[in-house]
Write a protein that holds these residues in place. Structure first.
Motif, PDB file in Angstrom:
ATOM      1  N   VAL A  23       0.836  -1.194   0.000  1.00 23.83           N
ATOM      2  CA  VAL A  23       0.000   0.000   0.000  1.00 23.83           C
ATOM      3  C   VAL A  23       0.872   1.245   0.000  1.00 23.83           C
ATOM      4  CG1 VAL A  23      -1.981  -1.097   1.116  1.00 23.83           C
ATOM      5  CG2 VAL A  23      -0.170  -0.106   2.532  1.00 23.83           C
ATOM      6  N   ARG A  24       0.242   2.385  -0.291  1.00 23.38           N
ATOM      7  CA  ARG A  24       0.913   3.678  -0.257  1.00 23.38           C
ATOM      8  C   ARG A  24       0.144   4.602   0.687  1.00 23.38           C
ATOM      9  NH1 ARG A  24       0.398   6.443  -4.689  1.00 23.38           N
ATOM     10  NH2 ARG A  24      -1.240   5.168  -5.597  1.00 23.38           N
ATOM     11  N   VAL A  25       0.891   5.406   1.441  1.00 23.83           N
ATOM     12  CA  VAL A  25       0.295   6.313   2.423  1.00 23.83           C
ATOM     13  C   VAL A  25       0.989   7.669   2.304  1.00 23.83           C
ATOM     14  CG1 VAL A  25      -0.263   6.679   4.845  1.00 23.83           C
ATOM     15  CG2 VAL A  25      -0.069   4.355   3.974  1.00 23.83           C
ATOM     16  N   PHE A  26       0.209   8.760   2.306  1.00 25.36           N
ATOM     17  CA  PHE A  26       0.750  10.115   2.234  1.00 25.36           C
ATOM     18  C   PHE A  26       0.392  10.835   3.524  1.00 25.36           C
ATOM     19  CE2 PHE A  26       0.663  14.614   0.911  1.00 25.36           C
ATOM     20  CZ  PHE A  26       1.892  14.704   0.274  1.00 25.36           C
ATOM     21  N   GLY A  27       1.419  11.296   4.257  1.00 26.08           N
ATOM     22  CA  GLY A  27       1.143  11.914   5.551  1.00 26.08           C
ATOM     23  C   GLY A  27       2.057  13.079   5.851  1.00 26.08           C
ATOM     24  N   PHE A  28       1.929  13.583   7.089  1.00 25.91           N
ATOM     25  CA  PHE A  28       2.602  14.821   7.480  1.00 25.91           C
ATOM     26  C   PHE A  28       3.310  14.649   8.822  1.00 25.91           C
ATOM     27  CE2 PHE A  28      -1.244  15.593   5.047  1.00 25.91           C
ATOM     28  CZ  PHE A  28      -0.734  16.294   3.956  1.00 25.91           C
ATOM     29  N   PRO A  29       4.404  13.878   8.838  1.00 25.11           N
ATOM     30  CA  PRO A  29       5.150  13.728  10.086  1.00 25.11           C
ATOM     31  C   PRO A  29       5.853  15.026  10.457  1.00 25.11           C
ATOM     32  CG  PRO A  29       6.356  12.747   8.275  1.00 25.11           C
ATOM     33  CD  PRO A  29       5.017  13.156   7.720  1.00 25.11           C
ATOM     34  N   ASP A  30       6.423  15.037  11.652  1.00 23.50           N
ATOM     35  CA  ASP A  30       7.132  16.241  12.109  1.00 23.50           C
ATOM     36  C   ASP A  30       8.197  16.641  11.098  1.00 23.50           C
ATOM     37  OD1 ASP A  30       5.623  16.188  14.361  1.00 23.50           O
ATOM     38  OD2 ASP A  30       7.124  15.168  15.593  1.00 23.50           O
ATOM     39  N   GLY A  31       8.226  17.929  10.763  1.00 26.38           N
ATOM     40  CA  GLY A  31       9.216  18.427   9.831  1.00 26.38           C
ATOM     41  C   GLY A  31       8.829  18.270   8.376  1.00 26.38           C
ATOM     42  N   ALA A  32       7.631  17.802   8.081  1.00 28.53           N
ATOM     43  CA  ALA A  32       7.210  17.598   6.686  1.00 28.53           C
ATOM     44  C   ALA A  32       5.881  18.296   6.431  1.00 28.53           C
ATOM     45  CB  ALA A  32       7.110  16.118   6.361  1.00 28.53           C
ATOM     46  N   GLU A  33       5.760  19.533   6.884  1.00 31.23           N
ATOM     47  CA  GLU A  33       4.506  20.257   6.661  1.00 31.23           C
ATOM     48  C   GLU A  33       4.221  20.408   5.177  1.00 31.23           C
ATOM     49  OE1 GLU A  33       3.717  23.862   8.551  1.00 31.23           O
ATOM     50  OE2 GLU A  33       3.481  22.986  10.522  1.00 31.23           O
ATOM     51  N   LEU A  34       5.226  20.728   4.417  1.00 34.49           N
ATOM     52  CA  LEU A  34       5.074  20.858   2.968  1.00 34.49           C
ATOM     53  C   LEU A  34       6.181  20.066   2.288  1.00 34.49           C
ATOM     54  CD1 LEU A  34       4.208  24.634   2.459  1.00 34.49           C
ATOM     55  CD2 LEU A  34       2.676  22.697   2.108  1.00 34.49           C
ATOM     56  N   PRO A  35       5.874  19.275   1.320  1.00 35.82           N
ATOM     57  CA  PRO A  35       4.526  18.987   0.830  1.00 35.82           C
ATOM     58  C   PRO A  35       3.940  17.702   1.401  1.00 35.82           C
ATOM     59  CG  PRO A  35       6.128  18.182  -0.727  1.00 35.82           C
ATOM     60  CD  PRO A  35       6.906  18.736   0.430  1.00 35.82           C
ATOM     61  N   GLY A  36       4.538  17.157   2.463  1.00 41.89           N
ATOM     62  CA  GLY A  36       4.133  15.848   2.952  1.00 41.89           C
ATOM     63  C   GLY A  36       5.035  14.782   2.352  1.00 41.89           C
ATOM     64  N   VAL A  37       4.950  13.566   2.867  1.00 38.21           N
ATOM     65  CA  VAL A  37       5.830  12.489   2.395  1.00 38.21           C
ATOM     66  C   VAL A  37       5.031  11.218   2.162  1.00 38.21           C
ATOM     67  CG1 VAL A  37       7.892  13.399   3.536  1.00 38.21           C
ATOM     68  CG2 VAL A  37       6.389  11.825   4.760  1.00 38.21           C
ATOM     69  N   TRP A  38       5.568  10.375   1.273  1.00 36.33           N
ATOM     70  CA  TRP A  38       4.965   9.082   0.971  1.00 36.33           C
ATOM     71  C   TRP A  38       5.663   7.984   1.772  1.00 36.33           C
ATOM     72  CZ3 TRP A  38       0.585   8.259  -1.617  1.00 36.33           C
ATOM     73  CH2 TRP A  38       0.129   9.241  -2.508  1.00 36.33           C
ATOM     74  N   ALA A  39       4.892   6.988   2.155  1.00 40.44           N
ATOM     75  CA  ALA A  39       5.426   5.759   2.739  1.00 40.44           C
ATOM     76  C   ALA A  39       4.769   4.580   2.021  1.00 40.44           C
ATOM     77  CB  ALA A  39       5.142   5.696   4.240  1.00 40.44           C
ATOM     78  N   GLN A  40       5.476   3.435   1.993  1.00 40.24           N
ATOM     79  CA  GLN A  40       4.967   2.281   1.258  1.00 40.24           C
ATOM     80  C   GLN A  40       5.059   1.017   2.110  1.00 40.24           C
ATOM     81  OE1 GLN A  40       5.819   2.183  -3.104  1.00 40.24           O
ATOM     82  NE2 GLN A  40       7.401   3.679  -2.594  1.00 40.24           N
TER      83      GLN A  40
END
Length: 556
Positions: free
Chosen positions: A100-117
């Motif tokens: 699966v793929r997930v797009f979120g906003f962990p600390d330090g990633a306000e813009l543009p967010g990051v992908w996890a797989q």
């Protein structure tokens, strides 16, 4: 999308449902049982020019975190005047083994967010409501800033759930999601926004007042719980409405995330099946083989290769009342069983030709769990499964070493086959000793110590058989997942090489091929991908740096 509180702090993520509501975790919006009064701000990240909008909890849609951890789902109403955004493509799908793929906003990633797989590893969490997500060590960890994020199936693009929690102290990058079925259990009002048929046919639902055969229900629950052992179970229940038929249906409802009752009947408390232990339950009454095949394909997918390592369980009720019972058994159910799908097949009459055919296809599968023939068959099936683990383990160990020579951080694969074989040998001896002791207690001459003469096992040996079946099943599925992990690592390296080549070609098209400022980042990325074992995380960072340098025009 990203969700901020009234103070502008990023609390997590969410996804649009239909067009005017947002689905997220309750803890993203508020940390208490009471419905929060404050509005939140919803930002449509990645949709340039789309303004943010405020939102508040929709009436009747606040499900806070229960004391045992269940729940944690909320729907938000977007305030009027906000943008019209299409809803996420939610779909019910079996939830094991999928990338699966997930797009979120962990600390330090306000813009543009990051992908996890991550990869769906199996059920977990309170009352089995969650699905565990395992993130590769070289990938982004799913952390608190991902709460409420859509979980998107890598193969199909469907949204199959929502991130709900992380295991903060676990070194293996473990987190959890709420699958769509669990979400629907709490937010049934969005059912029209969800594609894919339910895991259980509505015809199989029964009311709590139905009279049930408790003994049969407990046996069914035990079979649902046990992933090893006989993969096909045959039942005769009588006509719909009988206590046996109602007991089967009650267990199916308890096993389904979407239909599971909020409380358990006292008569069967402690013996209900695990949540999610039934992947599909269909009522075959009056239905053609084609219609049933289409129902299965809609739920599981068209290719048996997609099911490998997933331990799917299918229940078919009323086999002998289908439009073509014998054709159904030969052309659909037998091939499914041969591909590894577990089957529980309900028949209503022992006089039907379909019942006789099923007993011929799967001998002894209608007998009690402790019948000597069933125990012998379980031991034989267990031996075959352990042999399969052994046959797959050695070449996979060689492949692991080959991949490790090319990629850094390939996990170890500990062999399990030898231990499983030793445990099986010990179990056979215990089973034989049990038989001899039983016969001696009857003042009978002890018979030859053959598995064919097994008497019912005592509780200790039966428990060891259950545990060894489960261990062998886990080992088999672990090999499938490990092989997929190796393939994914090689595919990740291929993807990074292709990206580097694409941006190198772009640099040439832009007239930047001779730019000195691009030479060093290109050589660093190229060396990371082609010289010696590749560190995927470091290579991805270096490719990103080269990509940024090309996008910036090489510093010109």
């Amino acid at each position: 999308m990203r969700i901020r509180d009234a103070y502008g702090i990023v609390r997590g993520a969410g996804l649009v449902v239909c067009t005017r509501q947002v689905l997220t975790c309750a803890h993203v919006v508020g940390d208490r049982v009471e419905i929060p009064d404050a509005k939140v701000v919803v930002e449509f990240v990645g949709m340039a020019g789309t303004p943010s909008v405020t939102a508040r909890v929709a009436e009747g849609c606040w499900v806070p975190v229960h004391e045992d951890g269940r729940g944690d789902v909320v729907l938000l109403d977007l305030d009027s005047g906000g943008p019209q955004v299409p809803g996420a493509p939610l779909r019910r799908l079996p939830s094991w083994g999928r990338r699966v793929r997930v797009f979120g906003f962990p600390d330090g990633a306000e813009l543009p967010g990051v992908w996890a797989q991550p990869v769906m590893a199996g059920p977990g969490g309170p009352d089995g409501e969650w699905i565990q997500l395992d993130s590769p060590t070289d990938d982004t960890r799913v952390t608190r800033g991902f709460s409420g994020s859509a979980v998107t199936d890598h193969e199909t693009g469907w949204v199959v759930g929502m991130v709900v929690s992380e295991y903060r102290t676990h070194p293996g990058n473990v987190s959890w999601m709420l699958p769509v079925e669990t979400i629907l259990r709490y937010q049934g009002g969005i059912v029209d926004c969800v594609a894919g048929s339910a895991a259980v046919d509505q015809e199989l639902a029964v009311g709590p007042e139905s009279r049930i055969d408790v003994g049969l229900a407990r046996g069914i629950a035990s079979w649902f719980s046990r992933k090893g052992g006989p993969r096909v179970r045959l039942l005769r229940t009588g006509e719909p409405g009988s206590s046996a038929s109602s007991g089967l249906r009650r267990m199916i409802m308890h096993a389904d995330r979407e239909m599971r009752p909020p409380t358990v009947d006292e008569s069967i408390e402690g013996a209900v099946p695990p949540v999610g232990s039934v992947d599909l339950a269909v009522d075959a009454t009056g239905k053609t083989v084609h219609a049933l095949r289409e129902r299965i394909v809609d739920r599981f997918g068209a290719s048996a290769d997609m099911w490998r390592g997933m331990s799917l369980t299918l229940v078919v009720a009323g086999v002998d009342d289908s439009a073509a019972p014998e054709l159904l058994l030969r052309d659909l159910l037998k091939p499914l069983a041969d591909s590894g799908v577990r089957l529980l097949l309900e028949f209503r009459r022992d006089s039907s030709p379909a019942w006789a055919l099923a007993r011929g296809l799967w001998p002894h599968q209608d007998m009690p769990d402790d019948h000597p023939d069933v125990l012998r068959r379980r031991l034989d099936d267990l031996a075959a499964l352990i042999a399969e683990v052994s046959d797959r383990e050695e070449p996979l160990l060689r492949r692991r070493d080959d991949v490790a020579a090319r990629i850094v951080g390939v996990p170890d694969l500990r062999g399990r086959a030898v231990v499983l074989r030793l445990r099986l040998s010990a179990l056979r001896r215990s089973a034989q000793d049990t038989h001899v002791a039983t016969e001696s207690g009857r003042d009978a001459e002890p018979q030859d110590k053959r598995i064919v003469d097994l008497a019912p096992l005592d509780a200790r040996v039966a428990a060891e058989l259950d545990d060894l079946e489960a261990s062998a099943d886990r080992a088999a599925r672990r090999l499938v997942r490990f092989e997929g992990r190796l393939t994914a690592m090689l595919e990740r390296r291929r993807e990074l090489r292709a990206r580097l080549d694409a941006y190198h070609a772009m640099a040439a098209d832009l007239g930047l091929a001779e730019t000195v400022a691009l030479d060093l980042p290109y050589r660093r990325a190229n060396d990371a991908l082609w010289r010696g074992p590749c560190d995927l995380a470091a290579a991805a960072r270096l490719v990103g740096e080269y990509q940024a340098a090309v996008s910036a025009g090489g510093g010109r």
